[in-house]
Design a protein around this motif. Structure first.
Motif, PDB file in Angstrom:
ATOM      1  N   UNK A 157       0.768  -1.160  -0.035  1.00 41.16           N
ATOM      2  CA  UNK A 157       0.035   0.007   0.041  1.00 41.16           C
ATOM      3  C   UNK A 157       0.863   1.133   0.145  1.00 41.16           C
ATOM      4  N   UNK A 158       1.893   1.328   0.784  1.00 37.75           N
ATOM      5  CA  UNK A 158       2.698   2.465   1.054  1.00 37.75           C
ATOM      6  C   UNK A 158       3.532   2.796  -0.332  1.00 37.75           C
ATOM      7  N   UNK A 159       3.851   1.695  -1.109  1.00 36.63           N
ATOM      8  CA  UNK A 159       4.615   1.632  -2.299  1.00 36.63           C
ATOM      9  C   UNK A 159       3.514   2.176  -3.524  1.00 36.63           C
ATOM     10  N   UNK A 160       2.334   2.104  -3.328  1.00 36.81           N
ATOM     11  CA  UNK A 160       1.508   2.610  -4.373  1.00 36.81           C
ATOM     12  C   UNK A 160       0.630   1.360  -4.867  1.00 36.81           C
ATOM     13  N   UNK A 161       0.856   0.158  -4.395  1.00 36.91           N
ATOM     14  CA  UNK A 161       0.344  -1.068  -5.185  1.00 36.91           C
ATOM     15  C   UNK A 161       0.979  -1.463  -6.571  1.00 36.91           C
ATOM     16  N   UNK A 162       0.656  -2.773  -6.527  1.00 34.24           N
ATOM     17  CA  UNK A 162       1.311  -3.428  -7.630  1.00 34.24           C
ATOM     18  C   UNK A 162       1.791  -4.560  -7.363  1.00 34.24           C
ATOM     19  N   UNK A 163       2.447  -5.411  -8.283  1.00 32.69           N
ATOM     20  CA  UNK A 163       3.115  -6.568  -8.023  1.00 32.69           C
ATOM     21  C   UNK A 163       4.039  -6.543  -7.199  1.00 32.69           C
ATOM     22  N   UNK A 164       4.285  -7.387  -6.131  1.00 32.01           N
ATOM     23  CA  UNK A 164       5.492  -7.234  -5.217  1.00 32.01           C
ATOM     24  C   UNK A 164       6.091  -8.804  -4.960  1.00 32.01           C
ATOM     25  N   UNK A 165       7.237  -8.761  -4.372  1.00 28.23           N
ATOM     26  CA  UNK A 165       7.951 -10.142  -4.026  1.00 28.23           C
ATOM     27  C   UNK A 165       8.704  -9.454  -2.678  1.00 28.23           C
ATOM     28  N   UNK A 166       8.953 -10.375  -1.915  1.00 26.90           N
ATOM     29  CA  UNK A 166       9.653 -10.149  -0.494  1.00 26.90           C
ATOM     30  C   UNK A 166      11.031 -11.085  -0.793  1.00 26.90           C
ATOM     31  N   UNK A 167      12.180 -10.475  -0.134  1.00 24.32           N
ATOM     32  CA  UNK A 167      13.303 -11.232   0.089  1.00 24.32           C
ATOM     33  C   UNK A 167      13.611 -11.279   1.614  1.00 24.32           C
ATOM     34  N   UNK A 168      14.057 -12.461   2.038  1.00 19.51           N
ATOM     35  CA  UNK A 168      14.105 -12.541   3.394  1.00 19.51           C
ATOM     36  C   UNK A 168      15.231 -13.621   3.778  1.00 19.51           C
ATOM     37  N   UNK A 169      15.518 -14.070   5.059  1.00 13.54           N
ATOM     38  CA  UNK A 169      16.364 -15.154   5.448  1.00 13.54           C
ATOM     39  C   UNK A 169      16.233 -16.235   6.529  1.00 13.54           C
ATOM     40  N   UNK A 170      14.694 -15.760   7.151  1.00 20.29           N
ATOM     41  CA  UNK A 170      14.356 -16.880   7.904  1.00 20.29           C
ATOM     42  C   UNK A 170      12.699 -17.306   7.542  1.00 20.29           C
ATOM     43  N   UNK A 171      12.310 -18.223   8.360  1.00 18.16           N
ATOM     44  CA  UNK A 171      11.073 -18.838   8.351  1.00 18.16           C
ATOM     45  C   UNK A 171       9.842 -17.584   8.651  1.00 18.16           C
ATOM     46  N   UNK A 172      10.468 -16.604   9.420  1.00 14.89           N
ATOM     47  CA  UNK A 172       9.572 -15.443   9.754  1.00 14.89           C
ATOM     48  C   UNK A 172       9.193 -14.679   8.323  1.00 14.89           C
ATOM     49  N   UNK A 173      10.099 -14.583   7.624  1.00 13.18           N
ATOM     50  CA  UNK A 173       9.954 -13.913   6.400  1.00 13.18           C
ATOM     51  C   UNK A 173       9.468 -14.715   5.172  1.00 13.18           C
ATOM     52  N   UNK A 174       9.377 -15.837   5.123  1.00 13.80           N
ATOM     53  CA  UNK A 174       8.791 -16.740   4.268  1.00 13.80           C
ATOM     54  C   UNK A 174       7.445 -17.087   4.682  1.00 13.80           C
ATOM     55  N   UNK A 175       7.168 -17.342   5.827  1.00 15.11           N
ATOM     56  CA  UNK A 175       6.100 -17.492   6.285  1.00 15.11           C
ATOM     57  C   UNK A 175       4.955 -16.312   6.127  1.00 15.11           C
ATOM     58  N   UNK A 176       5.314 -14.959   6.355  1.00 16.72           N
ATOM     59  CA  UNK A 176       4.947 -13.739   6.201  1.00 16.72           C
ATOM     60  C   UNK A 176       4.607 -13.533   4.837  1.00 16.72           C
ATOM     61  N   UNK A 177       5.661 -13.627   3.786  1.00 16.42           N
ATOM     62  CA  UNK A 177       5.198 -13.721   2.455  1.00 16.42           C
ATOM     63  C   UNK A 177       4.146 -14.567   1.923  1.00 16.42           C
ATOM     64  N   UNK A 178       4.179 -15.910   2.483  1.00 18.58           N
ATOM     65  CA  UNK A 178       3.308 -16.877   2.107  1.00 18.58           C
ATOM     66  C   UNK A 178       1.807 -16.264   2.348  1.00 18.58           C
ATOM     67  N   UNK A 179       1.537 -15.692   3.674  1.00 18.09           N
ATOM     68  CA  UNK A 179       0.346 -15.363   4.363  1.00 18.09           C
ATOM     69  C   UNK A 179       0.006 -14.176   3.489  1.00 18.09           C
ATOM     70  N   UNK A 180       0.898 -13.234   2.886  1.00 19.83           N
ATOM     71  CA  UNK A 180       0.476 -12.160   2.336  1.00 19.83           C
ATOM     72  C   UNK A 180       0.298 -12.649   0.825  1.00 19.83           C
ATOM     73  N   UNK A 181       0.427 -13.678   0.411  1.00 21.02           N
ATOM     74  CA  UNK A 181       0.522 -14.088  -1.065  1.00 21.02           C
ATOM     75  C   UNK A 181       1.416 -13.390  -1.979  1.00 21.02           C
ATOM     76  N   UNK A 182       2.444 -13.197  -1.246  1.00 19.32           N
ATOM     77  CA  UNK A 182       3.588 -12.702  -2.335  1.00 19.32           C
ATOM     78  C   UNK A 182       4.765 -13.545  -2.567  1.00 19.32           C
ATOM     79  N   UNK A 183       5.307 -13.603  -3.742  1.00 20.04           N
ATOM     80  CA  UNK A 183       6.476 -14.648  -3.886  1.00 20.04           C
ATOM     81  C   UNK A 183       7.526 -14.206  -3.067  1.00 20.04           C
ATOM     82  N   UNK A 184       8.398 -15.014  -2.440  1.00 17.47           N
ATOM     83  CA  UNK A 184       9.523 -14.734  -1.517  1.00 17.47           C
ATOM     84  C   UNK A 184      10.880 -15.447  -2.191  1.00 17.47           C
ATOM     85  N   UNK A 185      11.862 -14.722  -2.073  1.00 17.99           N
ATOM     86  CA  UNK A 185      13.354 -15.276  -2.178  1.00 17.99           C
ATOM     87  C   UNK A 185      13.864 -15.320  -0.949  1.00 17.99           C
ATOM     88  N   UNK A 186      14.541 -16.462  -0.751  1.00 12.94           N
ATOM     89  CA  UNK A 186      15.447 -16.525   0.456  1.00 12.94           C
ATOM     90  C   UNK A 186      17.029 -16.027   0.176  1.00 12.94           C
TER      91      UNK A 186
END
Length: 218
Positions: A157-186
């Motif tokens: 929302x703060x970035x103005x909307x659109x397609x998004x992906x997330x990059x993280x290093x732990x299960x906190x990150x991948x689980x959050x991305x999954x819950x938000x329906x975003x692709x994730x790279x570790x």
């Protein structure tokens, strides 16, 4: 167009920045106040993920438990020390600056979503001269911590909307991305709480040179 994402979000500690030296110094300061042995540098990464309170609890468990200790006082001492010494050893991981440049040059909105206190995240990024690169910096204090998806929804929302992906290093990150329906790279070079390829990400990279090619394949 180098990839299809309008927004790429990053976790901070262990993903974009190697903060283990400064976080380790802060947790060892708290342990010294509790008359505990210091955590060796090569074990600090195992403590990180899920916020500073959890980091302290893991350190106390590792060094004898928390019975009889004022954990709240130790936590406040840890935070005060960290805030005063927030960017002594911290830096971008290799390839990070060139990767951010490439994303910006392509018109990608870049964001931070971290379980670190937002004021600390902003202070750290400012000290490293990185704060003006990000369209959004979201830390602990406004939304539930990852793995809840709320902060990732706010990022989009703060970035103005659109397609998004997330990059993280732990299960906190991948689980959050999954819950938000975003692709994730570790990233495999961070503070992984499981082997990187067991984190549940859509892709794993071993260096930031590999990030944009991985995004283009998602």
């Amino acid at each position: 167009m180098i990839h299809r994402f309008a927004i790429v979000g990053f976790d901070l500690d262990g993903t974009l920045l190697d903060t283990s030296g400064d976080l380790g110094a802060a947790v060892n300061h708290a342990l010294a106040l509790a008359e505990r042995d210091a955590v060796p540098p090569d074990q600090v990464a195992n403590l990180i993920g899920g916020g500073a309170r959890l980091m302290l609890r893991r350190a106390l468990e590792l060094t004898g438990g928390s019975v009889g200790l004022d954990e709240d006082a130790l936590f406040e001492a840890l935070l005060a020390y960290y805030e005063a010494n927030i960017a002594v050893h911290s830096s971008l991981y290799p390839g990070g600056a060139a990767m951010l440049d490439a994303l910006q040059d392509a018109g990608t909105q870049i964001a931070i979503v971290t379980n670190k206190r937002e004021a600390f995240a902003r202070k750290l990024l400012g000290a490293l001269g990185l704060d003006d690169r990000f369209a959004a910096i979201i830390g602990a204090g406004t939304y539930p911590l990852k793995p809840a998806p709320d902060a990732l929804h706010a990022m989009v929302e703060q970035c103005g909307g659109g397609t998004a992906a997330f990059v993280g290093d732990t299960t906190f990150d991948t689980a959050a991305a999954r819950a938000a329906a975003l692709p994730c790279i570790a990233v495999s070079f961070g503070f992984n709480d499981r082997p990187a390829r067991d984190l549940g990400a859509d892709a794993v990279i071993d260096h930031f040179d590999d990030l944009i090619p991985a995004l283009s394949r998602l």
